[in-house]
Motif scaffolding. Structure first.
Motif, mmCIF file in Angstrom:
data_model
loop_
_atom_site.group_PDB
_atom_site.id
_atom_site.type_symbol
_atom_site.label_atom_id
_atom_site.label_comp_id
_atom_site.label_asym_id
_atom_site.label_seq_id
_atom_site.Cartn_x
_atom_site.Cartn_y
_atom_site.Cartn_z
ATOM 1 N N LEU A 16 22.276 -3.932 -0.994
ATOM 2 C CA LEU A 16 21.559 -3.781 -2.262
ATOM 3 C C LEU A 16 20.049 -3.748 -2.036
ATOM 4 O O LEU A 16 19.335 -2.969 -2.679
ATOM 5 N N GLY A 17 19.569 -4.577 -1.128
ATOM 6 C CA GLY A 17 18.135 -4.579 -0.815
ATOM 7 C C GLY A 17 17.691 -3.257 -0.220
ATOM 8 O O GLY A 17 16.625 -2.732 -0.547
ATOM 9 N N THR A 18 18.509 -2.693 0.661
ATOM 10 C CA THR A 18 18.182 -1.404 1.274
ATOM 11 C C THR A 18 18.162 -0.299 0.225
ATOM 12 O O THR A 18 17.235 0.514 0.187
ATOM 13 N N VAL A 19 19.172 -0.282 -0.644
ATOM 14 C CA VAL A 19 19.220 0.717 -1.711
ATOM 15 C C VAL A 19 18.042 0.532 -2.657
ATOM 16 O O VAL A 19 17.387 1.504 -3.062
ATOM 17 N N GLY A 20 17.728 -0.704 -3.002
ATOM 18 C CA GLY A 20 16.592 -0.986 -3.885
ATOM 19 C C GLY A 20 15.278 -0.536 -3.275
ATOM 20 O O GLY A 20 14.431 0.062 -3.946
ATOM 21 N N ALA A 21 15.089 -0.812 -1.988
ATOM 22 C CA ALA A 21 13.865 -0.387 -1.304
ATOM 23 C C ALA A 21 13.760 1.137 -1.280
ATOM 24 O O ALA A 21 12.687 1.702 -1.482
ATOM 25 N N PHE A 22 14.896 1.810 -1.046
ATOM 26 C CA PHE A 22 14.903 3.271 -1.063
ATOM 27 C C PHE A 22 14.519 3.796 -2.439
ATOM 28 O O PHE A 22 13.709 4.715 -2.564
ATOM 29 N N LEU A 23 15.089 3.213 -3.486
ATOM 30 C CA LEU A 23 14.788 3.669 -4.847
ATOM 31 C C LEU A 23 13.321 3.448 -5.202
ATOM 32 O O LEU A 23 12.677 4.317 -5.787
ATOM 33 N N VAL A 24 12.790 2.289 -4.860
ATOM 34 C CA VAL A 24 11.371 2.005 -5.127
ATOM 35 C C VAL A 24 10.491 3.001 -4.368
ATOM 36 O O VAL A 24 9.538 3.557 -4.912
ATOM 37 N N GLY A 25 10.816 3.235 -3.106
ATOM 38 C CA GLY A 25 10.051 4.206 -2.312
ATOM 39 C C GLY A 25 10.116 5.598 -2.908
ATOM 40 O O GLY A 25 9.114 6.312 -2.977
ATOM 41 N N PHE A 26 11.296 6.005 -3.366
ATOM 42 C CA PHE A 26 11.465 7.322 -3.974
ATOM 43 C C PHE A 26 10.655 7.441 -5.258
ATOM 44 O O PHE A 26 9.982 8.457 -5.488
ATOM 45 N N VAL A 27 10.695 6.404 -6.101
ATOM 46 C CA VAL A 27 9.934 6.425 -7.360
ATOM 47 C C VAL A 27 8.443 6.503 -7.071
ATOM 48 O O VAL A 27 7.718 7.286 -7.710
ATOM 49 N N LEU A 28 7.960 5.735 -6.107
ATOM 50 C CA LEU A 28 6.535 5.765 -5.764
ATOM 51 C C LEU A 28 6.133 7.123 -5.186
ATOM 52 O O LEU A 28 5.057 7.648 -5.515
ATOM 53 N N LEU A 29 6.980 7.708 -4.359
ATOM 54 C CA LEU A 29 6.703 9.029 -3.805
ATOM 55 C C LEU A 29 6.638 10.074 -4.921
ATOM 56 O O LEU A 29 5.744 10.913 -4.954
ATOM 57 N N ARG A 30 7.563 9.998 -5.849
ATOM 58 C CA ARG A 30 7.589 10.949 -6.966
ATOM 59 C C ARG A 30 6.332 10.821 -7.833
ATOM 60 O O ARG A 30 5.759 11.822 -8.253
ATOM 61 N N ARG A 31 5.907 9.595 -8.093
ATOM 62 C CA ARG A 31 4.674 9.392 -8.875
ATOM 63 C C ARG A 31 3.470 9.994 -8.166
ATOM 64 O O ARG A 31 2.611 10.614 -8.792
ATOM 65 N N GLU A 32 3.394 9.812 -6.859
ATOM 66 C CA GLU A 32 2.269 10.359 -6.098
ATOM 67 C C GLU A 32 2.307 11.884 -6.104
ATOM 68 O O GLU A 32 1.261 12.532 -6.226
ATOM 69 N N GLN A 33 3.494 12.463 -6.011
ATOM 70 C CA GLN A 33 3.606 13.919 -6.085
ATOM 71 C C GLN A 33 3.145 14.428 -7.446
ATOM 72 O O GLN A 33 2.470 15.455 -7.534
ATOM 73 N N ASN A 34 3.510 13.724 -8.509
ATOM 74 C CA ASN A 34 3.073 14.119 -9.853
ATOM 75 C C ASN A 34 1.563 14.017 -9.985
ATOM 76 O O ASN A 34 0.923 14.899 -10.569
ATOM 77 N N ARG A 35 0.962 12.951 -9.457
ATOM 78 C CA ARG A 35 -0.501 12.810 -9.495
ATOM 79 C C ARG A 35 -1.175 13.931 -8.727
ATOM 80 O O ARG A 35 -2.183 14.490 -9.172
#
Length: 154
Positions: A16-35
């Motif tokens: 669960l921690g690994t999946v959570g870290a992946f999801l957080v990383g993906f969300v942060l990457l997506r936000r940076e791409q949008n910016r």
């Protein structure tokens, strides 16, 4: 049995921690791409956002009033193939080039003086210094030829 249960629970929490870290990383990457996309769009629209056009009356030296189109280029680069489409669907007033930091004035149709009240914006079409075609309508909305479905002139 207790150690198997503890190992299984540890493995579940680890997964669960690994999946959570992946999801957080993906969300942060997506936000940076949008910016980054917003910054690129702002940069692309930068020159076009500094172009305006309006119609305004002025007094000629002999005292008569005349109506004129004003095209202002507040950018640091010239704009090209400047056109003022007439709202009645008629001709287009072709201006050509507007140098950086300058306002060009051209006579407006004499028939417009009867309905003139105050300075008001007019539609303008032009090419920016990168060769992209833009349109600013009477309400000030700026659109590129790509957004409006027009084919850019090259």
């Amino acid at each position: 049995m207790d150690s198997d249960w503890i190992n299984a629970a540890g493995s579940v929490f680890s997964a669960l921690g690994t999946v959570g870290a992946f999801l957080v990383g993906f969300v942060l990457l997506r936000r940076e791409q949008n910016r980054e996309a917003e910054r690129a769009e702002d940069e692309r629209r930068g020159q076009a956002a500094r172009i305006s056009a309006w119609v305004e009356a002025y007094r000629k030296p002999d005292g008569t009033r005349e109506l004129a189109f004003h095209i202002h280029n507040a950018s640091e680069m010239p704009i090209y193939e400047v056109e003022l489409p007439m709202p009645d669907g008629g001709d287009v007033e072709f201006v050509g080039l507007v140098p950086p930091g300058q306002t060009i004035r051209r006579p407006a149709p004499a028939s417009w003086i009867r309905s003139y009240v105050d300075p008001e914006p007019v539609e303008i079409e032009f090419l920016d210094s990168a060769g992209r075609r833009w349109n600013r309508n009477e309400q000030g909305r700026l659109t590129s030829a790509a957004e409006s479905g027009q084919h850019p002139v090259r």
